[in-house]
Write an enzyme that holds these catalytic residues in place. Structure first.
Site, short mmCIF file in Angstrom:
data_model
loop_
_atom_site.label_atom_id
_atom_site.label_comp_id
_atom_site.label_asym_id
_atom_site.label_seq_id
_atom_site.Cartn_x
_atom_site.Cartn_y
_atom_site.Cartn_z
N ASP A 208 0.84 -1.19 0.00
CA ASP A 208 0.00 0.00 0.00
C ASP A 208 0.88 1.24 0.00
O ASP A 208 2.07 1.18 0.31
CB ASP A 208 -0.89 0.02 1.25
N ASP A 210 1.29 4.71 1.97
CA ASP A 210 0.89 5.12 3.31
C ASP A 210 -0.01 6.36 3.27
O ASP A 210 -0.01 7.13 2.30
CB ASP A 210 2.12 5.37 4.17
#
Length: 268
Positions: A208, A210
């Site tokens: 991912d 952040d």
């Protein structure tokens, strides 16, 4: 193939397919039981010990993982080189989900975790300027290229307490320091490995971007596990390939981490 397992693999989120083969071994340690039974087996002609960091049912949150027991258990089985796979967030838009990173530095932002074996019986200071094994990192990087996966060859992984994800402000602050990855489990794993004179290499899969780096609602557990699941087969293949290339005799600073130090007890 019998005998001690010289290589250990610690698997993070979604990495438990490594446990589908081999022999289960229960290990007792002075620091309690490890996260799960250790599974030993053969990979590429090498004896390997696998351990599920969070337990196979993913029941143990990052701040409650028995890190000391985990590393002690692996060493007691003969492990001297550790490959640690983990899911991480990216602190830069340059690393998209699915990126493989082999960090060379870390920053500890944890708070409540026991982080040393030597908290009684005498003072022990280990050198930790370079927290990862240079030989392990070199082999992981070369193997990744050989597997058609161009890795990020360096970077700083900041380890947060968890189990929550970062706020946007925290994320922006981390990025402003020049740190590139954020995770929850590499520390104290890395320093405990050093205290046992083990080689330790992190294979970090970016799952991912952040919260403070990109627009959107922020990181979710569903997102992280889904991205890791999409890449876990490829990461497993990389670990197997890296195991085959690790040297049988260690020629790095890690075996000498405790030279000149009087230990308060005997290591396994």
């Amino acid at each position: 193939m019998t005998g001690p397992a010289s290589i250990g693999v610690i698997g993070g989120s979604g990495f438990y397919a490594l446990l589908e083969r081999g022999e289960e071994v229960s290990v007792d340690t002075p620091f309690g039981p490890p996260s799960d039974v250790v599974v030993t087996g053969e990979v590429a002609g090498r004896r390997v010990a696998f351990l599920a960091r969070h337990g196979r049912d993913h029941r143990i949150p990052p701040h409650k993982i028995p890190y000391r027991a985990n590393l002690w258990a692996l060493r007691s089985l003969g492990v001297r080189q550790v490959l640690a796979a983990s899911a991480v967030g990216s602190l830069t838009l340059a690393y998209e989900p699915g990126t493989l990173a082999i960090p060379d530095q870390l920053v500890d932002r944890t708070r409540s975790r026991p982080q040393t074996y030597y908290d009684a019986g005498g003072v022990v200071h280990v050198a930790f300027a370079d927290p990862y094994c240079p030989v392990g990192r070199a082999h992981a990087i070369a193997t990744a290229y050989g597997e058609g996966w161009a890795p990020v060859e360096s970077g700083t992984l900041v380890v947060i307490e968890g189990p929550r994800f970062s706020t946007r402000a925290e994320s922006r602050w981390f990025a402003a320091q020049g740190w590139t990855l954020v995770g929850m489990t590499t520390y104290p794993e890395a320093v405990l490995a050093r205290e046992l004179a083990l080689c330790y290499t992190t294979l970090a899969l970016v799952t991912d971007t952040d919260a403070g780096v990109a627009e959107g609602e922020g990181v979710t557990q569903e997102e992280v596990l889904a991205e890791f699941g999409r890449n876990v087969g490829r990461l497993r293949d990389l670990v197997f390939a890296a195991i085959a290339t690790l040297p049988g005799q260690r020629d790095c600073p890690c075996p000498n981490a405790l030279d000149g130090i009087t230990l308060p007890f005997e290591l396994p």
